[in-house]
Structure formats: structure tokens, C-alpha cells
Design a protein around this motif. Sequence first.
Motif, PDB file in Angstrom:
ATOM      1  N   UNK A   1      -3.039   1.322  14.524  1.00  0.00           N
ATOM      2  CA  UNK A   1      -2.155   0.210  14.206  1.00  0.00           C
ATOM      3  C   UNK A   1      -2.873  -0.744  13.260  1.00  0.00           C
ATOM      4  N   UNK A   2      -2.265  -0.948  12.086  1.00  0.00           N
ATOM      5  CA  UNK A   2      -2.762  -1.941  11.138  1.00  0.00           C
ATOM      6  C   UNK A   2      -2.046  -3.253  11.388  1.00  0.00           C
ATOM      7  N   UNK A   3      -2.819  -4.283  11.658  1.00  0.00           N
ATOM      8  CA  UNK A   3      -2.273  -5.642  11.750  1.00  0.00           C
ATOM      9  C   UNK A   3      -2.783  -6.429  10.549  1.00  0.00           C
ATOM     10  N   UNK A   4      -1.920  -7.169   9.878  1.00  0.00           N
ATOM     11  CA  UNK A   4      -2.302  -7.812   8.614  1.00  0.00           C
ATOM     12  C   UNK A   4      -3.232  -9.000   8.822  1.00  0.00           C
ATOM     13  N   UNK A   5      -3.874  -9.446   7.745  1.00  0.00           N
ATOM     14  CA  UNK A   5      -4.718 -10.642   7.835  1.00  0.00           C
ATOM     15  C   UNK A   5      -3.920 -11.806   8.409  1.00  0.00           C
ATOM     16  N   UNK A   6      -4.550 -12.551   9.301  1.00  0.00           N
ATOM     17  CA  UNK A   6      -3.901 -13.697   9.923  1.00  0.00           C
ATOM     18  C   UNK A   6      -3.202 -13.388  11.225  1.00  0.00           C
ATOM     19  N   UNK A   7      -3.109 -12.113  11.581  1.00  0.00           N
ATOM     20  CA  UNK A   7      -2.393 -11.745  12.809  1.00  0.00           C
ATOM     21  C   UNK A   7      -3.017 -12.426  14.025  1.00  0.00           C
ATOM     22  N   UNK A   8      -4.326 -12.390  14.132  1.00  0.00           N
ATOM     23  CA  UNK A   8      -4.991 -12.965  15.310  1.00  0.00           C
ATOM     24  C   UNK A   8      -5.238 -14.458  15.172  1.00  0.00           C
ATOM     25  N   UNK A   9      -5.227 -14.941  13.940  1.00  0.00           N
ATOM     26  CA  UNK A   9      -5.450 -16.367  13.722  1.00  0.00           C
ATOM     27  C   UNK A   9      -4.175 -17.181  13.922  1.00  0.00           C
ATOM     28  N   UNK A  10      -3.023 -16.537  13.849  1.00  0.00           N
ATOM     29  CA  UNK A  10      -1.742 -17.232  13.970  1.00  0.00           C
ATOM     30  C   UNK A  10      -0.900 -16.589  15.071  1.00  0.00           C
ATOM     31  N   UNK A  11      -1.205 -16.885  16.326  1.00  0.00           N
ATOM     32  CA  UNK A  11      -0.566 -16.179  17.451  1.00  0.00           C
ATOM     33  C   UNK A  11       0.917 -16.457  17.620  1.00  0.00           C
ATOM     34  N   UNK A  12       1.467 -17.373  16.865  1.00  0.00           N
ATOM     35  CA  UNK A  12       2.893 -17.649  16.997  1.00  0.00           C
ATOM     36  C   UNK A  12       3.756 -16.772  16.085  1.00  0.00           C
ATOM     37  N   UNK A  13       3.125 -16.111  15.112  1.00  0.00           N
ATOM     38  CA  UNK A  13       3.887 -15.325  14.143  1.00  0.00           C
ATOM     39  C   UNK A  13       4.207 -13.940  14.691  1.00  0.00           C
ATOM     40  N   UNK A  14       5.387 -13.424  14.325  1.00  0.00           N
ATOM     41  CA  UNK A  14       5.798 -12.070  14.661  1.00  0.00           C
ATOM     42  C   UNK A  14       6.050 -11.306  13.357  1.00  0.00           C
ATOM     43  N   UNK A  15       5.954  -9.976  13.416  1.00  0.00           N
ATOM     44  CA  UNK A  15       5.928  -9.184  12.184  1.00  0.00           C
ATOM     45  C   UNK A  15       6.870  -7.986  12.255  1.00  0.00           C
ATOM     46  N   UNK A  16       7.428  -7.601  11.091  1.00  0.00           N
ATOM     47  CA  UNK A  16       8.140  -6.325  11.000  1.00  0.00           C
ATOM     48  C   UNK A  16       7.146  -5.165  11.135  1.00  0.00           C
ATOM     49  N   UNK A  17       7.677  -3.953  11.305  1.00  0.00           N
ATOM     50  CA  UNK A  17       6.816  -2.785  11.524  1.00  0.00           C
ATOM     51  C   UNK A  17       7.274  -1.616  10.657  1.00  0.00           C
ATOM     52  N   UNK A  18       6.306  -0.962  10.008  1.00  0.00           N
ATOM     53  CA  UNK A  18       6.514   0.303   9.316  1.00  0.00           C
ATOM     54  C   UNK A  18       5.832   1.408  10.113  1.00  0.00           C
ATOM     55  N   UNK A  19       6.598   2.408  10.526  1.00  0.00           N
ATOM     56  CA  UNK A  19       6.047   3.607  11.156  1.00  0.00           C
ATOM     57  C   UNK A  19       5.828   4.628  10.048  1.00  0.00           C
ATOM     58  N   UNK A  20       4.558   4.959   9.792  1.00  0.00           N
ATOM     59  CA  UNK A  20       4.161   5.701   8.603  1.00  0.00           C
ATOM     60  C   UNK A  20       3.517   7.023   9.002  1.00  0.00           C
ATOM     61  N   UNK A  21       4.123   8.138   8.581  1.00  0.00           N
ATOM     62  CA  UNK A  21       3.694   9.466   9.017  1.00  0.00           C
ATOM     63  C   UNK A  21       2.886  10.205   7.953  1.00  0.00           C
ATOM     64  N   UNK A  22       1.938  10.997   8.429  1.00  0.00           N
ATOM     65  CA  UNK A  22       1.101  11.874   7.604  1.00  0.00           C
ATOM     66  C   UNK A  22       1.851  13.161   7.269  1.00  0.00           C
ATOM     67  N   UNK A  23       1.189  14.057   6.558  1.00  0.00           N
ATOM     68  CA  UNK A  23       1.770  15.339   6.200  1.00  0.00           C
ATOM     69  C   UNK A  23       1.259  16.473   7.058  1.00  0.00           C
ATOM     70  N   UNK A  24       1.777  17.670   6.775  1.00  0.00           N
ATOM     71  CA  UNK A  24       1.324  18.853   7.509  1.00  0.00           C
ATOM     72  C   UNK A  24      -0.181  19.035   7.330  1.00  0.00           C
ATOM     73  N   UNK A  25      -0.852  19.442   8.399  1.00  0.00           N
ATOM     74  CA  UNK A  25      -2.289  19.686   8.349  1.00  0.00           C
ATOM     75  C   UNK A  25      -3.133  18.452   8.546  1.00  0.00           C
ATOM     76  N   UNK A  26      -2.517  17.285   8.509  1.00  0.00           N
ATOM     77  CA  UNK A  26      -3.247  16.021   8.677  1.00  0.00           C
ATOM     78  C   UNK A  26      -2.942  15.435  10.048  1.00  0.00           C
ATOM     79  N   UNK A  27      -3.504  14.272  10.317  1.00  0.00           N
ATOM     80  CA  UNK A  27      -3.237  13.608  11.586  1.00  0.00           C
ATOM     81  C   UNK A  27      -3.161  12.100  11.369  1.00  0.00           C
TER      82      UNK A  27
END
Length: 370
Positions: free
Chosen positions: A163-189
Motif C-alpha cells: 500500500x502506497x500512502x502519499x506524502x502527508x498521510x501520517x502528518x495530517x490524520x484528518x485527511x481521507x484519500x481516494x484509492x487506486x487498485x493497481x494490478x501487475x501483469x502475468x508472471x509478476x507479483x
Amino acid sequence: MKHLLLLIALSGSLCFVQAQDTVIKEDFKPSTKNQPQQEYPQVNSQGYARFKIIAPAADSVRVSLGLGGQGGTKLLKAEDGSWMGTTAGPMDEGFHYYNINIDGGKFNDPGALNYYGSTRWESGIEIPAHDQDFYALKDVPHGHVQQVLFPSPSTQTSRRAFVYTPPGYYENPSLRYPVLYLQHGWGEDETAWSNQGHANLIMDNMIAEGKTKPFIIVMTYGMTNEVRMGGMRNFKIEPFQTVLINELIPYVDSKFRTIADQQHRAMGGLSMGGMETKTITLGNPDVFSHYALLSGGTYAPDDVNANKSKIKLIFLSAGSKERPDGVRNAAAALKEAGFNAVSYVSEGTGHEFQTWRRSLRELAPLLFKE
């Protein structure tokens, strides 16, 4: 690459020649994907790659480049027992998998770092790109990529995601964020988008430059590698769909500060991950609002017309050495049908991570616009 330059001795020095009499610049430097303090493999400013393997007892050494390491190119043996050679032509910019074939056995290059691709840990080499600045490590605020283990009752185990959380995620605990679910290709993980794709650095740099809104990226294993290449028609999406929709998304929404609704949730994937994205988004229109296929097929208007009001973006991309007209024509048809559709073609690249790095750079600013 199907041939290697012939290594010959002239006037006591080593020279590389080829039929076309191309002058190869001798400005070779170690690849940025090398193991610490390893001199080979090397790349030069023209995109040629040079390999050196220590195998004094070997009878044959080849370098196999690209996804799956198809084909083979011969190295020539030197007096000291090493094997050397330079590619017959420049390679495409960006990251490439490769392996070493020694007397018929497949091995990784001890000089290079390893990356999971082709259903195994493969050696990697980086050909410097003219636009590599967008994924360079810079002195900007950085987000975090963390491993999470989430419960998966359907597979009776715990599964892994990054899980990638952007800069400022932990410094600004009141903010909420959209999410991209990002998939790899065959043979990868699930390591591919961070290790080979530099997704976190791309996002850090773009956020610092004000080019994209901050959002979370979730990367998990797509359960694809039990299917042999060429047998994709036999892949069953249902087990992974259950893991993603019923297990991973609820876990992420409970553990991270997401905006947990359809309008703030996207899914994208490269190659076979694009095929997964298409199938899952079409089957779950109330879960995702932004769709992205990176060298992973296209949507037709008939695929999505029934849910037009729920779809905020359809992004389609490919390398210019793939089938670029397919994504251009598909996006044009979707636009004509009233969808917010965008196509992108990565110039000079094929089915490789440079195409997908550039695709993420183009996709990110389009996501989650108000």
C-alpha cells in the motif's frame, strides 16, 4: 536482440564491430540495476548493453532478454575464462528482464539485481530514458510503501498487498484519500509496480509538482501465474475477484483513511492485470468509477453503456510498438458514445515497464477530479 557484436582482438585491444559498421560509443557505465560494486552489465548513451559473465568451465553462454527471456544471444569466451558481448543494436529505453543461459541451464546474472517476472526472479537491466526524470529519486516529500497481510477466508490464508500512502498521510490524520487498485501483469507479483515500475517515485514527484491529487495505491497479487503464457483463456477470474472485492477492499477501508465509496475508487492494470481490471470493473459497476487498461485491451461502448452514469473515466494506453491504433480507436468510439475516455501511446516502447511507467504518469492527473 537476435545477435551480439563480434568480440575480436585488433592490435592488442578489444573492439566491437557489426555488419552495419555502426560506431558504438565507448561510454559504457554500470546499469543502475546492478548489485552493489558490480561493474557489469553496462549500458552506453546509445542504449547498447554489454554483458560479462565469469564461467570458465562453460561451453556456451547466452543472454536472453525480455519477458520470458525468449531466444538467445551468444557471448564469446575471452582468455581469462570470462564471456563477453555487446548487443547488436540499441535496446528500448527503460527496464528489461533478462537471464543467462549457461550450457542449457537458466541462471540469473550475479552482477544484476533480481526482479519478479516471468514467474521467477529475473535479472534486470535499465536503459537510461530521455524522460527518466519523472521517476527519479528526488529531494521531495516521500510517501510510504508498506506491506500488509490481510485475512482471506476464501483462500484460507493471509494474503499480501503493498500500500502506497502519499506524502502527508501520517502528518495530517484528518485527511481521507481516494484509492487506486493497481494490478501487475502475468508472471509478476505485487512487488512489480514498486520495484520495476517506481510507482511511488512517480507519485511523489507529481504530487510535489502539483500535477496530481494525492491518492492511495494498493497493489496485490492477481493470482495469475498458475496459468501458462498462451493459456490465458483458461484463467478463472472468480477467485481473485472474491479476494479483491470481498476481502482486500474492506480491509483497506478499515485500516487506512480512504474515501470508501465508488466515486473515489479506481482500478487499473497492465497486460493481464488489464484483463482482470476489465472483467472486474464490468462486473462490479458499484465498486469502481475509474477504469484503466495499460497494454491490457480496450472497452467498447456496448461493454459499458448500461453503467454510463457511474463511470467517471476510462483510460487506455499502449506502447507505440504494440497496437496503438487499437487504444486510439477505442477511446475515440467511447468519446463519441459520451464517455470521458482518454488514450495514451508511449512513443518508442513495447510491452515493457517504460510504457507502463509513462502510462501511470499520464493516468494519475486524470483520476478523482471533482
